[in-house]
Design a protein around this motif. Structure first.
Motif, PDB file in Angstrom:
ATOM      1  N   MET A 151     -15.685  23.599  28.911  1.00  0.00           N
ATOM      2  CA  MET A 151     -15.856  24.666  27.939  1.00  0.00           C
ATOM      3  C   MET A 151     -17.115  24.415  27.127  1.00  0.00           C
ATOM      4  O   MET A 151     -17.536  23.256  26.947  1.00  0.00           O
ATOM      5  N   ALA A 152     -17.700  25.497  26.661  1.00  0.00           N
ATOM      6  CA  ALA A 152     -18.969  25.389  25.948  1.00  0.00           C
ATOM      7  C   ALA A 152     -18.993  26.355  24.774  1.00  0.00           C
ATOM      8  O   ALA A 152     -18.251  27.346  24.742  1.00  0.00           O
ATOM      9  N   LEU A 153     -19.852  26.042  23.817  1.00  0.00           N
ATOM     10  CA  LEU A 153     -20.081  26.898  22.654  1.00  0.00           C
ATOM     11  C   LEU A 153     -21.485  27.472  22.710  1.00  0.00           C
ATOM     12  O   LEU A 153     -22.424  26.819  23.190  1.00  0.00           O
ATOM     13  N   ARG A 154     -21.641  28.669  22.195  1.00  0.00           N
ATOM     14  CA  ARG A 154     -22.963  29.275  22.054  1.00  0.00           C
ATOM     15  C   ARG A 154     -23.009  29.947  20.682  1.00  0.00           C
ATOM     16  O   ARG A 154     -22.110  30.698  20.314  1.00  0.00           O
ATOM     17  N   PHE A 155     -24.071  29.655  19.926  1.00  0.00           N
ATOM     18  CA  PHE A 155     -24.193  30.244  18.597  1.00  0.00           C
ATOM     19  C   PHE A 155     -25.661  30.284  18.193  1.00  0.00           C
ATOM     20  O   PHE A 155     -26.522  29.638  18.804  1.00  0.00           O
ATOM     21  N   THR A 156     -25.923  31.064  17.171  1.00  0.00           N
ATOM     22  CA  THR A 156     -27.279  31.203  16.632  1.00  0.00           C
ATOM     23  C   THR A 156     -27.314  30.675  15.218  1.00  0.00           C
ATOM     24  O   THR A 156     -26.410  30.939  14.421  1.00  0.00           O
ATOM     25  N   SER A 157     -28.358  29.916  14.923  1.00  0.00           N
ATOM     26  CA  SER A 157     -28.593  29.434  13.558  1.00  0.00           C
ATOM     27  C   SER A 157     -30.039  29.744  13.222  1.00  0.00           C
ATOM     28  O   SER A 157     -30.960  29.206  13.848  1.00  0.00           O
ATOM     29  N   GLY A 158     -30.236  30.633  12.240  1.00  0.00           N
ATOM     30  CA  GLY A 158     -31.593  31.106  11.980  1.00  0.00           C
ATOM     31  C   GLY A 158     -32.058  31.932  13.167  1.00  0.00           C
ATOM     32  O   GLY A 158     -31.379  32.867  13.602  1.00  0.00           O
ATOM     33  N   GLU A 159     -33.180  31.555  13.775  1.00  0.00           N
ATOM     34  CA  GLU A 159     -33.683  32.265  14.953  1.00  0.00           C
ATOM     35  C   GLU A 159     -33.469  31.447  16.226  1.00  0.00           C
ATOM     36  O   GLU A 159     -33.903  31.848  17.304  1.00  0.00           O
ATOM     37  N   GLU A 160     -32.797  30.304  16.108  1.00  0.00           N
ATOM     38  CA  GLU A 160     -32.616  29.410  17.249  1.00  0.00           C
ATOM     39  C   GLU A 160     -31.228  29.594  17.857  1.00  0.00           C
ATOM     40  O   GLU A 160     -30.232  29.690  17.147  1.00  0.00           O
ATOM     41  N   ILE A 161     -31.189  29.626  19.194  1.00  0.00           N
ATOM     42  CA  ILE A 161     -29.928  29.743  19.930  1.00  0.00           C
ATOM     43  C   ILE A 161     -29.515  28.353  20.406  1.00  0.00           C
ATOM     44  O   ILE A 161     -30.316  27.609  20.963  1.00  0.00           O
ATOM     45  N   PHE A 162     -28.239  28.015  20.177  1.00  0.00           N
ATOM     46  CA  PHE A 162     -27.716  26.715  20.568  1.00  0.00           C
ATOM     47  C   PHE A 162     -26.640  26.897  21.638  1.00  0.00           C
ATOM     48  O   PHE A 162     -25.779  27.773  21.529  1.00  0.00           O
ATOM     49  N   ASN A 163     -26.690  26.062  22.672  1.00  0.00           N
ATOM     50  CA  ASN A 163     -25.653  25.997  23.697  1.00  0.00           C
ATOM     51  C   ASN A 163     -25.160  24.550  23.746  1.00  0.00           C
ATOM     52  O   ASN A 163     -25.954  23.629  23.946  1.00  0.00           O
ATOM     53  N   ARG A 164     -23.854  24.352  23.569  1.00  0.00           N
ATOM     54  CA  ARG A 164     -23.308  23.006  23.503  1.00  0.00           C
ATOM     55  C   ARG A 164     -22.046  22.892  24.363  1.00  0.00           C
ATOM     56  O   ARG A 164     -21.147  23.729  24.262  1.00  0.00           O
ATOM     57  N   TRP A 165     -21.996  21.843  25.200  1.00  0.00           N
ATOM     58  CA  TRP A 165     -20.770  21.541  25.922  1.00  0.00           C
ATOM     59  C   TRP A 165     -19.745  20.971  24.954  1.00  0.00           C
ATOM     60  O   TRP A 165     -20.085  20.190  24.072  1.00  0.00           O
ATOM     61  N   ILE A 166     -18.489  21.347  25.143  1.00  0.00           N
ATOM     62  CA  ILE A 166     -17.394  20.717  24.398  1.00  0.00           C
ATOM     63  C   ILE A 166     -16.888  19.565  25.253  1.00  0.00           C
ATOM     64  O   ILE A 166     -16.425  19.782  26.380  1.00  0.00           O
ATOM     65  N   PRO A 167     -16.984  18.327  24.792  1.00  0.00           N
ATOM     66  CA  PRO A 167     -16.596  17.182  25.624  1.00  0.00           C
ATOM     67  C   PRO A 167     -15.121  17.228  26.026  1.00  0.00           C
ATOM     68  O   PRO A 167     -14.254  17.567  25.215  1.00  0.00           O
ATOM     69  N   ASN A 168     -14.854  16.892  27.321  1.00  0.00           N
ATOM     70  CA  ASN A 168     -13.472  16.703  27.758  1.00  0.00           C
ATOM     71  C   ASN A 168     -12.981  15.370  27.209  1.00  0.00           C
ATOM     72  O   ASN A 168     -13.716  14.382  27.187  1.00  0.00           O
ATOM     73  N   PHE A 169     -11.717  15.343  26.808  1.00  0.00           N
ATOM     74  CA  PHE A 169     -11.163  14.147  26.182  1.00  0.00           C
ATOM     75  C   PHE A 169     -10.130  13.452  27.069  1.00  0.00           C
ATOM     76  O   PHE A 169      -9.499  12.493  26.679  1.00  0.00           O
TER      77      PHE A 169
END
Length: 273
Positions: A151-169
């Motif tokens: 699973m992953a997250l995608r969000f915007t902060s200011g004008e920058e787009i971030f894509n982040r993996w959610i680590p499996n535990f």
């Protein structure tokens, strides 16, 4: 007859006065709000009367208070009156408004326990991050997790787009760590975070939900909850279960949804309960 009428009127006026002028207990303050009675800024734990005069540092300043018969109320600086000198001045009674409990959130505790459909929880509402990390137990039949399926997250902060993996535990669990997931982003500029289920081999990407992250200052929240607990113990109940429920409801009403069991564990670890 006249005496009875006069006496009845006096009693009615006295009751109205005491109801009107009851003290309110301060639970939360945002911005500067000066109590002109003692020329001291409001802080958590203060008691104020409904006929006290307040000076708001800006019309964005607000406070949450609670009364024995009123429940939680909002002191809204935007409703204050601007004086010729530029001050926002008002009596407490003029800027006091009820806070409606979030009925949608009240009908269910947010429990991340073997979630059949995670979109039931990340459903576009606010999600409150109280602790630094959270482990989610995900239904393996619905969303199996491994090196190829994440699973992953995608969000915007200011004008920058971030894509982040959610680590499996492990054991089909996810690890949400606030600092790593939102590293490099300006937290106060993040609005909506989208959640995706990704199958890497086929490049299949399913949007499964979203949430608006709320990052709470733990020490501030702890102070507010201790203050609310003090009020409840003095005025309403000393039963631990009822106090826990009221503390959780406070977070739902004032901040947004958060995991119920994680919250209860946190308030115990912090010595709030």
């Amino acid at each position: 007859m006249t005496k009875r009428f006069f006496l009845s009127t006096v009693i009615t006026l006295l009751i109205s006065h005491f109801t009107f002028a009851q003290d309110l207990y301060v639970l939360h303050v945002s911005g500067d709000i000066l109590n002109t009675t003692n020329n001291v800024n409001l802080k958590v734990g203060d008691m104020i009367s409904q006929d006290a005069s307040l000076s708001f540092g800006s019309n964005n300043a607000k406070a949450i208070v609670i009364g024995k018969s009123t429940g939680k109320m909002l002191l809204d600086g935007s409703k204050s009156k601007k004086t010729p000198t530029g001050e926002f001045m008002s009596l407490v009674s003029e800027v006091l408004f009820p806070i409606q409990s979030n009925k949608q959130m009240s009908t269910r505790s947010v429990l991340f326990e073997t979630v059949a459909d995670i979109s039931d929880y990340f459903n576009g509402d606010a999600y409150v991050f109280i602790t630094d990390s959270l482990i989610l137990d995900i239904n393996q039949e619905k969303y199996p997790l491994n090196e190829e399926k994440q699973m992953a997250l995608r969000f915007t902060s200011g004008e920058e787009i971030f894509n982040r993996w959610i680590p499996n535990f492990g054991d089909n669990k996810l690890l949400l760590e606030k600092d790593s997931l939102f590293e490099g982003a300006s937290l106060d500029e993040i609005e909506t975070v989208d959640v995706y289920y990704v199958v890497k081999a086929t490049r299949k990407i399913d949007h499964i939900g979203s949430f608006d992250p709320i990052f709470v200052n733990q020490e501030q929240l702890k102070e507010e909850l201790i203050s609310l607990k003090s009020f409840l113990t003095t005025n309403q109940t000393s039963k631990v279960e009822e106090i826990q429920a009221e503390l959780y409801q406070y977070v739902l009403d004032i901040y947004g949804q958060t995991d119920f069991e994680m919250f209860n564990e946190w308030i115990k670890n912090e010595g709030i309960i």
